[in-house]
Scaffold this motif. Structure first.
Motif, PDB file in Angstrom:
ATOM      1  N   VAL A  40      50.626  46.023  12.317  1.00 50.15           N
ATOM      2  CA  VAL A  40      51.205  46.631  13.515  1.00 50.15           C
ATOM      3  C   VAL A  40      52.136  45.636  14.200  1.00 50.15           C
ATOM      4  CG1 VAL A  40      50.736  47.580  15.795  1.00 50.15           C
ATOM      5  CG2 VAL A  40      49.267  48.183  13.879  1.00 50.15           C
ATOM      6  N   ASN A  41      53.330  46.119  14.489  1.00 46.33           N
ATOM      7  CA  ASN A  41      54.312  45.307  15.201  1.00 46.33           C
ATOM      8  C   ASN A  41      54.427  45.866  16.624  1.00 46.33           C
ATOM      9  OD1 ASN A  41      56.731  44.399  16.366  1.00 46.33           O
ATOM     10  ND2 ASN A  41      57.713  44.142  14.381  1.00 46.33           N
ATOM     11  N   MET A  42      53.791  45.178  17.564  1.00 46.32           N
ATOM     12  CA  MET A  42      53.699  45.706  18.923  1.00 46.32           C
ATOM     13  C   MET A  42      55.071  45.838  19.581  1.00 46.32           C
ATOM     14  SD  MET A  42      50.569  46.449  19.784  1.00 46.32           S
ATOM     15  CE  MET A  42      48.874  46.126  19.281  1.00 46.32           C
ATOM     16  N   ARG A  43      55.956  44.872  19.300  1.00 38.76           N
ATOM     17  CA  ARG A  43      57.289  44.939  19.911  1.00 38.76           C
ATOM     18  C   ARG A  43      58.042  46.168  19.425  1.00 38.76           C
ATOM     19  NH1 ARG A  43      55.043  41.063  22.033  1.00 38.76           N
ATOM     20  NH2 ARG A  43      54.296  42.865  23.154  1.00 38.76           N
ATOM     21  N   ARG A  44      57.948  46.432  18.122  1.00 42.83           N
ATOM     22  CA  ARG A  44      58.617  47.617  17.599  1.00 42.83           C
ATOM     23  C   ARG A  44      57.937  48.882  18.120  1.00 42.83           C
ATOM     24  NH1 ARG A  44      62.184  49.544  12.997  1.00 42.83           N
ATOM     25  NH2 ARG A  44      61.648  51.738  12.955  1.00 42.83           N
ATOM     26  N   LEU A  45      56.621  48.835  18.202  1.00 46.25           N
ATOM     27  CA  LEU A  45      55.877  50.006  18.680  1.00 46.25           C
ATOM     28  C   LEU A  45      56.299  50.383  20.109  1.00 46.25           C
ATOM     29  CD1 LEU A  45      53.701  52.138  18.216  1.00 46.25           C
ATOM     30  CD2 LEU A  45      51.993  50.469  18.948  1.00 46.25           C
ATOM     31  N   GLU A  46      56.466  49.381  20.963  1.00 42.37           N
ATOM     32  CA  GLU A  46      56.908  49.660  22.335  1.00 42.37           C
ATOM     33  C   GLU A  46      58.254  50.386  22.335  1.00 42.37           C
ATOM     34  OE1 GLU A  46      55.060  45.624  24.317  1.00 42.37           O
ATOM     35  OE2 GLU A  46      57.106  45.672  23.594  1.00 42.37           O
ATOM     36  N   ARG A  47      59.136  49.886  21.507  1.00 45.38           N
ATOM     37  CA  ARG A  47      60.468  50.457  21.407  1.00 45.38           C
ATOM     38  C   ARG A  47      60.401  51.892  20.869  1.00 45.38           C
ATOM     39  NH1 ARG A  47      65.422  47.946  21.314  1.00 45.38           N
ATOM     40  NH2 ARG A  47      64.482  46.010  21.999  1.00 45.38           N
ATOM     41  N   GLU A  48      59.577  52.071  19.843  1.00 45.18           N
ATOM     42  CA  GLU A  48      59.418  53.417  19.272  1.00 45.18           C
ATOM     43  C   GLU A  48      58.820  54.365  20.310  1.00 45.18           C
ATOM     44  OE1 GLU A  48      58.715  52.297  14.535  1.00 45.18           O
ATOM     45  OE2 GLU A  48      57.020  52.180  15.905  1.00 45.18           O
ATOM     46  N   LEU A  49      57.884  53.856  21.106  1.00 46.43           N
ATOM     47  CA  LEU A  49      57.277  54.689  22.150  1.00 46.43           C
ATOM     48  C   LEU A  49      58.312  55.077  23.201  1.00 46.43           C
ATOM     49  CD1 LEU A  49      53.866  52.840  22.566  1.00 46.43           C
ATOM     50  CD2 LEU A  49      54.118  55.267  21.992  1.00 46.43           C
ATOM     51  N   VAL A  50      59.150  54.110  23.590  1.00 47.19           N
ATOM     52  CA  VAL A  50      60.168  54.405  24.596  1.00 47.19           C
ATOM     53  C   VAL A  50      61.136  55.477  24.079  1.00 47.19           C
ATOM     54  CG1 VAL A  50      62.171  53.467  25.817  1.00 47.19           C
ATOM     55  CG2 VAL A  50      60.022  52.186  25.773  1.00 47.19           C
ATOM     56  N   LEU A  51      61.604  55.291  22.858  1.00 41.84           N
ATOM     57  CA  LEU A  51      62.536  56.279  22.293  1.00 41.84           C
ATOM     58  C   LEU A  51      61.893  57.654  22.182  1.00 41.84           C
ATOM     59  CD1 LEU A  51      64.293  53.684  21.126  1.00 41.84           C
ATOM     60  CD2 LEU A  51      65.152  55.487  19.661  1.00 41.84           C
ATOM     61  N   ALA A  52      60.652  57.678  21.727  1.00 47.53           N
ATOM     62  CA  ALA A  52      59.950  58.955  21.546  1.00 47.53           C
ATOM     63  C   ALA A  52      59.667  59.612  22.890  1.00 47.53           C
ATOM     64  CB  ALA A  52      58.654  58.738  20.772  1.00 47.53           C
ATOM     65  N   CYS A  53      59.202  58.827  23.858  1.00 46.82           N
ATOM     66  CA  CYS A  53      58.888  59.392  25.180  1.00 46.82           C
ATOM     67  C   CYS A  53      60.138  59.916  25.872  1.00 46.82           C
ATOM     68  CB  CYS A  53      58.197  58.356  26.063  1.00 46.82           C
ATOM     69  SG  CYS A  53      56.516  57.978  25.536  1.00 46.82           S
ATOM     70  N   GLU A  54      61.253  59.241  25.642  1.00 48.56           N
ATOM     71  CA  GLU A  54      62.514  59.649  26.263  1.00 48.56           C
ATOM     72  C   GLU A  54      62.898  61.085  25.872  1.00 48.56           C
ATOM     73  OE1 GLU A  54      64.273  57.888  28.478  1.00 48.56           O
ATOM     74  OE2 GLU A  54      65.941  59.305  28.609  1.00 48.56           O
ATOM     75  N   THR A  55      62.486  61.517  24.689  1.00 46.69           N
ATOM     76  CA  THR A  55      62.872  62.858  24.222  1.00 46.69           C
ATOM     77  C   THR A  55      62.157  63.953  24.992  1.00 46.69           C
ATOM     78  OG1 THR A  55      61.102  63.073  22.572  1.00 46.69           O
ATOM     79  CG2 THR A  55      63.122  61.959  21.859  1.00 46.69           C
ATOM     80  N   GLY A  56      61.026  63.628  25.617  1.00 49.37           N
ATOM     81  CA  GLY A  56      60.254  64.652  26.302  1.00 49.37           C
ATOM     82  C   GLY A  56      59.292  65.400  25.387  1.00 49.37           C
ATOM     83  N   ALA A  57      59.299  65.066  24.100  1.00 56.01           N
ATOM     84  CA  ALA A  57      58.394  65.727  23.162  1.00 56.01           C
ATOM     85  C   ALA A  57      56.994  65.129  23.275  1.00 56.01           C
ATOM     86  CB  ALA A  57      58.923  65.550  21.738  1.00 56.01           C
ATOM     87  N   ALA A  58      56.016  65.803  22.684  1.00 53.98           N
ATOM     88  CA  ALA A  58      54.677  65.223  22.562  1.00 53.98           C
ATOM     89  C   ALA A  58      54.778  64.030  21.615  1.00 53.98           C
ATOM     90  CB  ALA A  58      53.714  66.259  21.997  1.00 53.98           C
ATOM     91  N   VAL A  59      53.993  62.988  21.887  1.00 51.09           N
ATOM     92  CA  VAL A  59      54.085  61.773  21.065  1.00 51.09           C
ATOM     93  C   VAL A  59      52.691  61.408  20.542  1.00 51.09           C
ATOM     94  CG1 VAL A  59      54.757  59.335  21.023  1.00 51.09           C
ATOM     95  CG2 VAL A  59      56.015  60.944  22.484  1.00 51.09           C
TER      96      VAL A  59
END
Ligand code: GDP
Ligand code: ZN
Length: 330
Positions: free
Chosen positions: A114-133
């Motif tokens: 697990v790459n926490m730095r990448r995960l944070e970024r992926e979470l931000v991008l995913a959350c920005e869409t407004g979709a379920a994550v």
């Protein structure tokens, strides 16, 4: 002339977009020239057609089926309900839409790496869409013990926050895959993001019960040691909705991400409501509740550093966009 129909982009590869119409017919399609030449600038959710130039996977489009032509013409891109956007990986300050009109984003990472730095970024991008994550940790069979699995899972869950579920799967544990299938409600579309090699294609194959996607074991590798598959395809999952794999997505530069950052770091956002200044940057302002929480050990300093780093990245991007807009006006 020809007939006009509506359809959905179900496959994008090096060739022409494949568009499926409601009656199940599929057409290789090209963009109308005026669509591609459009210089209106950036696309955004709900904007009128054409602004984005090119259709992406999931786009609903208006097609012209010419009588005298073997390919259909994409005349219009219908307004999007949702889009996954990153900064164009080239240096230009422009957005790149990766997918449109989906309901859920699944972020896949290998449990053991697990790459926490990448995960944070992926979470931000995913959350920005407004979709379920949802976060899916793959390859749990490679972990040394149940305790290791539980410990990594809870670290990831802490990062993802209360609104995002974290699932653990393994190719040899069918029940774990069934838990993913349950997320894919009939009639919905899910986008799968994650670094190459984390097991996205394997997951899709497990969900489908057959090899619909080439996995790393068999995929051709080019001279640079990279997987050459770049095709994005919407795959119907038996007993569920549809899944789109997003191969070849390496960099995840943030585009518009303020809402995504607030959602992915909701714990910090809540604390920030106690800052004295509404526009507190949590740097040197007096009465900063966030810095106080970090100093009191209530917020992990690494998490705070990531939050600030991502915030700085979006505001820099905003600045560059403003500058570009200003230059265009002159
Ligand atoms: P993708 O690039 O994200 O699509 O990843 P792939 O699905 O191609 O998987 C990359 C490699 O991981 C392949 O060699 C898979 O066989 C392997 N893999 C996928 N899922 C699992 C799993 O649950 N356990 C183990 N041990 N290996 C897996
Ligand atoms: Zn503050």
């Amino acid at each position: 002339m020809g007939v006009r129909v509506e359809g959905e982009v179900v496959k994008l590869d090096r060739g022409f977009p494949l568009v499926r119409t409601a009656d199940g017919r599929q057409f290789r399609s090209e963009h109308a020239t005026n669509l591609v030449k459009s210089t209106k600038g950036t696309a955004s959710v709900g904007t009128e057609a054409g602004e984005s130039g090119r259709a992406v996977i999931g786009d609903r489009v208006q097609l012209l089926l010419p009588n005298d032509h073997d390919k259909a013409i994409i005349e219009r891109i219908l307004p999007r309900t949702r889009e996954l956007v990153r900064k164009d990986p080239t240096e230009r300050a422009v957005p790149q839409v990766l997918a449109a009109n989906f309901d859920r984003v699944i972020i896949a990472q290998a449990l053991g790496e697990v790459n926490m730095r990448r995960l944070e970024r992926e979470l931000v991008l995913a959350c920005e869409t407004g979709a379920a994550v949802t976060v899916v940790l793959t390859k749990a069979d490679l972990a040394e013990s149940e305790q290791e699995v539980a410990s990594i899972r809870s670290q990831v869950q802490a990062l993802a926050g209360p609104d995002t579920e974290t699932l653990v799967i393994s190719a040899d544990a069918p029940a774990s895959v069934e838990a993913v299938r349950e997320l894919l409600a009939e009639g919905t579309t899910t986008v799968l993001v994650g670094r190459s090699g984390v097991g996205k294609s394997s997951l899709i194959n497990l969900l489908c019960g057959e090899d619909v996607q080439e996995t790393g074991d068999v995929r051709a590798v080019d001279g640079k040691g990279r997987h050459t598959t770049v095709s994005r395809e919407m795959v119907p999952v038996p007993g569920g909705g549809r899944v789109v794999d997003m191969p070849g997505v390496r960099g995840l530069g943030l585009w518009e991400a303020d809402a995504g950052i607030e959602a992915a770091f909701s714990d910090i956002a809540v604390i920030a409501e106690g800052c004295r200044f509404r526009d507190c940057k949590h740097e040197k302002e007096p009465g900063c509740a966030v810095r106080a929480a970090v100093e009191a050990g209530e917020v992990d300093p690494a998490r705070f550093a990531s939050y600030r780093g991502l915030k700085a990245e979006t505001s820099k991007m905003k600045e560059r966009r403003e500058q570009a807009r200003w230059r265009r006006k002159r």
